[in-house]
Motif scaffolding. Structure first.
Motif, short mmCIF file in Angstrom:
data_model
loop_
_atom_site.label_atom_id
_atom_site.label_comp_id
_atom_site.label_asym_id
_atom_site.label_seq_id
_atom_site.Cartn_x
_atom_site.Cartn_y
_atom_site.Cartn_z
N LYS A 171 19.08 -5.13 13.72
CA LYS A 171 18.64 -5.11 12.32
C LYS A 171 17.15 -4.79 12.19
CE LYS A 171 22.60 -6.17 10.36
NZ LYS A 171 22.99 -7.28 9.55
N ASP A 172 16.35 -5.13 13.20
CA ASP A 172 14.94 -4.72 13.18
C ASP A 172 14.84 -3.19 13.22
OD1 ASP A 172 13.32 -7.07 13.01
OD2 ASP A 172 13.85 -7.55 15.08
N HIS A 173 15.64 -2.58 14.08
CA HIS A 173 15.65 -1.12 14.17
C HIS A 173 16.14 -0.52 12.85
CE1 HIS A 173 17.39 2.77 16.01
NE2 HIS A 173 16.09 2.93 15.81
N LEU A 174 17.14 -1.11 12.26
CA LEU A 174 17.66 -0.65 10.98
C LEU A 174 16.59 -0.75 9.89
CD1 LEU A 174 20.08 0.41 9.40
CD2 LEU A 174 20.86 -1.95 9.16
N CYS A 175 15.86 -1.84 9.86
CA CYS A 175 14.74 -1.99 8.90
C CYS A 175 13.68 -0.93 9.15
CB CYS A 175 14.11 -3.37 9.00
SG CYS A 175 15.06 -4.67 8.20
N ASP A 176 13.43 -0.62 10.42
CA ASP A 176 12.44 0.40 10.72
C ASP A 176 12.91 1.78 10.27
OD1 ASP A 176 9.80 0.78 11.91
OD2 ASP A 176 10.87 2.11 13.29
N LEU A 177 14.20 2.07 10.35
CA LEU A 177 14.73 3.33 9.84
C LEU A 177 14.53 3.42 8.33
CD1 LEU A 177 18.08 3.58 11.85
CD2 LEU A 177 16.00 4.96 12.19
N VAL A 178 14.75 2.31 7.63
CA VAL A 178 14.51 2.27 6.19
C VAL A 178 13.03 2.48 5.92
CG1 VAL A 178 14.57 0.81 4.12
CG2 VAL A 178 16.51 0.81 5.71
N TYR A 179 12.17 1.81 6.68
CA TYR A 179 10.72 1.97 6.52
C TYR A 179 10.32 3.44 6.69
CZ TYR A 179 5.86 2.30 7.76
OH TYR A 179 4.55 2.71 7.83
N GLN A 180 10.81 4.09 7.74
CA GLN A 180 10.46 5.49 7.99
C GLN A 180 10.88 6.38 6.82
OE1 GLN A 180 8.55 6.55 10.43
NE2 GLN A 180 8.47 4.51 11.34
N SER A 181 12.04 6.11 6.27
CA SER A 181 12.51 6.88 5.11
C SER A 181 11.61 6.67 3.90
CB SER A 181 13.95 6.47 4.79
OG SER A 181 14.43 7.18 3.69
N LEU A 182 11.23 5.43 3.64
CA LEU A 182 10.35 5.12 2.51
C LEU A 182 8.95 5.69 2.73
CD1 LEU A 182 11.40 1.41 1.84
CD2 LEU A 182 12.27 3.50 0.78
N ASP B 282 -2.74 1.07 4.63
CA ASP B 282 -2.47 0.67 3.25
C ASP B 282 -1.06 1.04 2.83
OD1 ASP B 282 -5.01 -0.37 3.01
OD2 ASP B 282 -5.83 1.42 2.04
N ALA B 283 -0.62 2.22 3.23
CA ALA B 283 0.74 2.66 2.91
C ALA B 283 1.76 1.74 3.57
CB ALA B 283 0.95 4.11 3.35
N THR B 284 1.51 1.38 4.80
CA THR B 284 2.41 0.49 5.54
C THR B 284 2.51 -0.87 4.84
OG1 THR B 284 2.00 1.60 7.63
CG2 THR B 284 2.78 -0.67 7.75
N GLU B 285 1.37 -1.42 4.44
CA GLU B 285 1.37 -2.71 3.74
C GLU B 285 2.18 -2.62 2.44
OE1 GLU B 285 0.00 -5.94 4.30
OE2 GLU B 285 -0.08 -5.12 6.31
N ALA B 286 1.97 -1.55 1.68
CA ALA B 286 2.67 -1.39 0.41
C ALA B 286 4.18 -1.27 0.63
CB ALA B 286 2.14 -0.16 -0.34
N ILE B 287 4.58 -0.49 1.60
CA ILE B 287 6.02 -0.31 1.86
C ILE B 287 6.63 -1.60 2.38
CG2 ILE B 287 7.70 0.90 3.29
CD1 ILE B 287 5.80 3.35 3.09
N HIS B 288 5.95 -2.28 3.27
CA HIS B 288 6.48 -3.56 3.76
C HIS B 288 6.59 -4.58 2.63
CE1 HIS B 288 5.41 -2.62 8.21
NE2 HIS B 288 6.64 -2.24 7.91
N ALA B 289 5.63 -4.56 1.71
CA ALA B 289 5.68 -5.49 0.58
C ALA B 289 6.88 -5.20 -0.31
CB ALA B 289 4.39 -5.41 -0.23
N ILE B 290 7.16 -3.94 -0.59
CA ILE B 290 8.31 -3.60 -1.44
C ILE B 290 9.61 -3.84 -0.68
CG2 ILE B 290 8.45 -1.12 -0.96
CD1 ILE B 290 8.83 -2.64 -4.43
N MET B 291 9.62 -3.65 0.63
CA MET B 291 10.81 -3.96 1.42
C MET B 291 11.08 -5.47 1.40
SD MET B 291 10.50 -1.44 4.76
CE MET B 291 11.94 -2.14 5.60
N TYR B 292 10.03 -6.27 1.50
CA TYR B 292 10.19 -7.72 1.43
C TYR B 292 10.75 -8.12 0.07
CZ TYR B 292 9.10 -12.69 1.28
OH TYR B 292 9.18 -14.05 1.14
N TYR B 293 10.23 -7.49 -0.97
CA TYR B 293 10.72 -7.77 -2.32
C TYR B 293 12.20 -7.43 -2.42
CZ TYR B 293 10.70 -7.87 -7.44
OH TYR B 293 10.96 -8.17 -8.75
#
Length: 174
Positions: A125-136, A152-163
């Motif tokens: 699931k970590d790898h799956l989350c990373d695939l989603v991250y790469q797409s975003l 900054d982009a990474t922080e923003a994407i991780h924040a919206i993924m957490y949301y």
């Protein structure tokens, strides 16, 4: 020509008004990381335009126990990332209030997750989350250009993924 190394307001830290703690000369942030709200807003704005056919399926209900959901999904790397993004939740929530068609954002993240889960190879699931991250991240680069600040982009994407994770639109619910 010589460079002046002393006097007022220089970086040599000699003379009056040359301390690095003053607000005018302090270039280093201390304490908690801050979210680059403009990247998050731009990301949300761009991602809300991705699929105009999506208008519903925006659930604002919080999951009952975030820790149990993380354990259920067996995430380790993204557990740490999500825990570091916890304090951004209210920022994301307030930014989303300003975005027209904000329901698309979370629904699109959910669809991205489902597509990656069903159509791509992933190890855990970590790898799956990373695939989603790469797409975003690619969506952000396509909309803002390649000269974005990666951290900054990474922080923003991780924040919206957490949301999205909190809203049960990323990873499997319990």
């Amino acid at each position: 020509m010589s460079i002046k190394n002393n006097g007022h307001h220089n970086l040599n830290n000699t003379g009056s008004d040359n301390d690095f703690s003053s607000t005018t000369n302090n270039y280093y942030s201390q304490g908690l990381k801050t979210l680059n709200r403009s990247y998050l807003y731009e990301f949300c704005e761009a991602f809300s335009q991705v699929d105009p056919a999506i208008e519903n399926d925006y659930n604002t209900q919080l999951t009952s126990d975030i820790t149990k959901k993380m354990t259920h999904n067996e995430i380790d790397v993204y557990r740490t990332i999500f825990q570091e993004c916890d304090h951004y939740y209210s920022d994301v929530d307030s930014i989303l209030l300003e975005i027209p068609k904000r329901q698309r954002i979370i629904t699109n993240i959910n669809r991205t997750y489902i597509k990656k889960k069903n159509f791509e190879k992933w190890e855990n699931k970590d790898h799956l989350c990373d695939l989603v991250y790469q797409s975003l991240y690619q969506i952000l680069v396509n909309n803002l250009g390649s000269d974005i600040m990666e951290e900054d982009a990474t922080e923003a994407i991780h924040a919206i993924m957490y949301y999205a994770f909190i809203k049960c639109k990323l990873l499997d619910p319990i």
